[in-house]
Design a protein around this motif. Structure first.
Motif, PDB file in Angstrom:
ATOM      1  N   ASP A  26       2.175  -0.714  -9.787  1.00 42.74           N
ATOM      2  CA  ASP A  26       3.612  -0.591  -9.493  1.00 42.74           C
ATOM      3  C   ASP A  26       3.849   0.383  -8.336  1.00 42.74           C
ATOM      4  N   LYS A  27       3.111   1.466  -8.337  1.00 37.01           N
ATOM      5  CA  LYS A  27       3.242   2.458  -7.276  1.00 37.01           C
ATOM      6  C   LYS A  27       2.816   1.887  -5.928  1.00 37.01           C
ATOM      7  N   ILE A  28       1.749   1.097  -5.914  1.00 35.60           N
ATOM      8  CA  ILE A  28       1.246   0.492  -4.673  1.00 35.60           C
ATOM      9  C   ILE A  28       2.258  -0.495  -4.107  1.00 35.60           C
ATOM     10  N   GLY A  29       2.938  -1.217  -4.986  1.00 39.39           N
ATOM     11  CA  GLY A  29       4.022  -2.077  -4.541  1.00 39.39           C
ATOM     12  C   GLY A  29       3.625  -3.462  -4.090  1.00 39.39           C
ATOM     13  N   ALA A  44      -3.352 -13.246   9.469  1.00 39.01           N
ATOM     14  CA  ALA A  44      -4.445 -13.011   8.529  1.00 39.01           C
ATOM     15  C   ALA A  44      -4.378 -13.955   7.334  1.00 39.01           C
ATOM     16  N   ALA A  45      -5.499 -14.090   6.637  1.00 38.62           N
ATOM     17  CA  ALA A  45      -5.542 -14.899   5.422  1.00 38.62           C
ATOM     18  C   ALA A  45      -4.721 -14.250   4.316  1.00 38.62           C
ATOM     19  N   MET A  46      -4.711 -12.922   4.278  1.00 32.00           N
ATOM     20  CA  MET A  46      -3.925 -12.169   3.306  1.00 32.00           C
ATOM     21  C   MET A  46      -3.368 -10.925   3.974  1.00 32.00           C
ATOM     22  N   HIS A  47      -2.178 -10.535   3.513  1.00 32.81           N
ATOM     23  CA  HIS A  47      -1.609  -9.254   3.934  1.00 32.81           C
ATOM     24  C   HIS A  47      -1.105  -8.531   2.707  1.00 32.81           C
ATOM     25  N   LEU A  48      -1.702  -7.382   2.397  1.00 37.57           N
ATOM     26  CA  LEU A  48      -1.226  -6.534   1.316  1.00 37.57           C
ATOM     27  C   LEU A  48      -0.305  -5.481   1.928  1.00 37.57           C
ATOM     28  N   GLN A  49       0.999  -5.703   1.804  1.00 38.54           N
ATOM     29  CA  GLN A  49       1.991  -4.814   2.422  1.00 38.54           C
ATOM     30  C   GLN A  49       2.311  -3.680   1.449  1.00 38.54           C
ATOM     31  N   ILE A  50       1.395  -2.747   1.369  1.00 35.46           N
ATOM     32  CA  ILE A  50       1.480  -1.684   0.374  1.00 35.46           C
ATOM     33  C   ILE A  50       2.543  -0.649   0.732  1.00 35.46           C
ATOM     34  N   ARG A  51       2.988   0.090  -0.283  1.00 35.98           N
ATOM     35  CA  ARG A  51       3.878   1.226  -0.038  1.00 35.98           C
ATOM     36  C   ARG A  51       3.103   2.274   0.772  1.00 35.98           C
ATOM     37  N   PRO A  52       3.749   2.888   1.767  1.00 38.62           N
ATOM     38  CA  PRO A  52       3.050   3.947   2.523  1.00 38.62           C
ATOM     39  C   PRO A  52       2.503   5.011   1.578  1.00 38.62           C
ATOM     40  N   ARG A  53       1.382   5.555   1.958  1.00 39.96           N
ATOM     41  CA  ARG A  53       0.751   6.671   1.240  1.00 39.96           C
ATOM     42  C   ARG A  53       0.138   6.264  -0.097  1.00 39.96           C
ATOM     43  N   ASP A  61      -1.559  -2.923   5.176  1.00 39.91           N
ATOM     44  CA  ASP A  61      -0.690  -2.149   6.058  1.00 39.91           C
ATOM     45  C   ASP A  61       0.746  -2.234   5.552  1.00 39.91           C
ATOM     46  N   PRO A  62       1.487  -1.131   5.585  1.00 37.83           N
ATOM     47  CA  PRO A  62       2.905  -1.197   5.187  1.00 37.83           C
ATOM     48  C   PRO A  62       3.761  -2.030   6.127  1.00 37.83           C
TER      49      PRO A  62
END
Length: 578
Positions: A235-238, A178-187, A168-169
């Motif tokens: 890189d785009k995913i962030g 949570a055990a992990m959080h992938l704070q991705i770039r929106p979209r 989730d962004p």
């Protein structure tokens, strides 16, 4: 003690007991006695107690007379019936029988989930609900673009003892625990799913037997994911590539359930995003196995013989132009606030004779020519199917209200006034739904219920899962501005109840709580009061769904394929004004 079911547009469809007040049903297998803020404060928000014409109170019968006169003078093709989802009872659709018979234009598509729904259908054929028992049997739960603490809180007990990963962004409450959080770039949800699939492919750990026996077009899928080059895509995913690799390893070694939310598909390529997540799951063989699966908003029409289904001319709901119609009949919706591009919506309604049939004196009702008060869910008979779990709930009439009219009563009256025949009794329609349910002790399960969905076959023409192999996406990620995120709020639903009208920004903007900002997009502008929130990414701002101003910024467009609103297909600029 009387029992009913919450009608509100969320996953949980809570079972309710009415004693001295509305209370949760402790015996329900999913909702287990807990109600959300909205239902706990249901009586705190005043409901309509009269009809109105041109802002003046009139009798209910006079309101129906005015509507009848207007409809009889109008060309049917110049009448729009715009029905929302403020109430998820099945009997809300009974009005379609009248308007289709009259010859009005109805709507197609959704403001909410049509893109994701289509993405699932293209891969699986049908969008079956993942039973809560399978979530309970999982080992790894991936919460992907779904803020379950606000929109699906009754699923939380089923996550106890699981490894939880959040994608989730925004660092949501569930992400913090949570055990992990992938704070991705929106979209970039599609790109993340592609890179996860590439890790699986490079390690030769896909489920070869499942792919060979139960899928088609895998070779094209493999070629498709290779087009996403590892370094530039990450890189785009962030997020850090090690986090993505770790998640891929967890998915390969544990019974995995993916809980997908609406947030991933509020874009022009929303259909492909959900289909890509499904394809990742199929690559790992996560369908038809105990403790595994992908959960989106389940399709409650699967295996259902719907007595209220009609054929009619339709326009896309998300971009309906009210100004093209002489009469706009709006039921259970507040499009001034909830539709994309509020300026366009308001201008359209000003050109049309607007009728609102609903419970609240909301923004659309305030500008309507005619307002007809609807009965709330306690004042009529209905039945509710959940799109978040496998149970359905009966909704018997509990209270009286002589100042409002139910959807069935309205339809019956209009049939009479227009000399139409063929309308069955209210009880017959509800029984037609009820007899299709699966009895489970005191409760009922949906007719499409499968203990382990897709264990026998998929519902495509070939009975096989069909992988994604291309995507149509022309969004300009390099455009200047902030990504706009529009999630659901804990204290409101669409535009009902206690709204949050702030714009949330990251501290890196150097703004402070209480600052006033002018926010602009390619589609409009609006002024907001700011709240600073560290949980956001630096490249994003957040305004909750139902915010009075946010849809002045959103595009009057639908996604590429699913007739779905694309609220987040926009970047915005911010300028401090006070």
């Amino acid at each position: 003690m009387k029992k009913t079911t919450c009608p509100l547009d969320c996953y949980d469809a809570c079972s309710i007991v009415l004693k001295d007040k509305l209370r949760g049903d402790k015996d329900h297998p999913v909702t287990k006695g807990h109600l959300c803020y909205k239902m706990n404060h249901y009586y705190n928000f005043p409901q309509l107690d009269s009809a109105y014409y041109k802002g003046e109170k009139i009798s209910l019968n006079d309101a129906l007379d005015i509507l009848e006169e207007r409809l009889k003078k109008c060309e049917p093709k110049k009448v729009l019936h715009f029905r929302g989802s403020g109430n998820f009872g099945k009997m809300q659709a009974i009005t379609d029988l009248f308007f289709a018979r009259y010859g009005a234009v109805l709507t197609a598509g959704s403001l909410c989930d049509a893109a994701g729904q289509l993405g699932i259908e293209e891969g699986r054929g049908k969008n079956l609900i993942l039973p809560t028992t399978q979530i309970q049997k999982s080992e790894l739960v991936i919460v992907w673009g779904r803020n379950i603490t606000s929109t699906n809180s009754h699923i939380l007990p089923f996550l106890n003892g699981k490894t939880v990963v959040v994608i989730d962004p925004v660092k949501t409450d569930i992400a913090k625990r949570a055990a992990m959080h992938l704070q991705i770039r929106p979209r970039t949800d599609l790109e993340l799913a592609c890179i996860l699939a590439r890790f699986v492919y490079m390690q030769n750990t896909e489920d070869e037997n499942f792919i060979e026996e139960r899928t088609e077009d895998y070779e094209f899928f493999a070629d498709f994911i290779k087009t996403y080059r590892m370094v530039p895509t990450v890189d785009k995913i962030g997020v850090d590539i090690l986090e993505i690799a770790t998640l891929a390893e967890l998915m390969q070694s544990m019974k995995t359930v993916i809980l997908v939310g609406n947030g991933v598909q509020k874009y022009s390529h929303g259909t492909e995003v959900v289909r890509m997540i499904d394809s990742l799951a199929a690559m790992l063989g996560l369908f038809g196995k105990e403790g595994c699966g992908v959960s989106f908003l389940g399709d409650t029409s699967v295996e259902l013989n719907d007595p209220l289904k009609v054929e009619a001319k339709r326009v896309q709901k998300a971009v309906a132009d009210f100004g093209e119609f002489d009469i706009s009949f709006i039921q259970g919706s507040n499009p001034v606030i909830t539709m994309p591009n509020s300026k366009r919506v308001i201008e359209g309604l000003e050109k049309s004779f607007t009728v609102v049939f609903g419970i609240y004196m909301d923004e659309t009702a305030k500008m309507a020519d005619l307002v007809i008060p609807a009965k709330n869910f306690l004042q009529k008979n209905d039945i509710r199917f959940s799109y978040g779990h496998e149970y359905a709930g009966l909704m018997p009439k509990i209270e009286d209200n002589q100042n409002a009219i139910s959807e069935y009563e309205f339809t019956k009256e209009m049939f009479k006034r227009f000399g139409f025949d063929g309308l069955k009794s209210e009880e017959e329609y509800i029984k037609e739904y009820e007899k299709q349910l699966i009895k489970d002790g005191e409760y009922y399960k949906l007719p499409s219920f499968e203990d382990i969905p897709y264990s026998e076959e998929f519902y495509t023409d070939a009975g096989l899962f069909c992988f994604i192999d291309e995507v149509d996406d022309e969004f300009n990620y390099e455009e200047e501005g902030f990504y706009l995120i529009t999630p659901k709020c804990k204290t409101s639903l669409n535009s009902q109840f206690k709204r949050d009208n702030f714009l949330y920004v990251h501290p890196s903007t150097l703004l402070k709580d209480g600052d006033k900002v002018l926010v602009t997009s390619s589609y409009g502008e609006a002024e907001f009061e700011v709240r600073v929130r560290e949980e956001l990414r630096e490249d994003s701002v957040l305004a909750y769904s139902g915010n009075e101003k946010v849809n002045f910024l959103t595009p009057p467009k639908t996604d590429n394929y699913g007739n779905n609103a694309v609220f987040q297909e926009v970047k915005v600029k911010i300028r401090k004004v006070g």
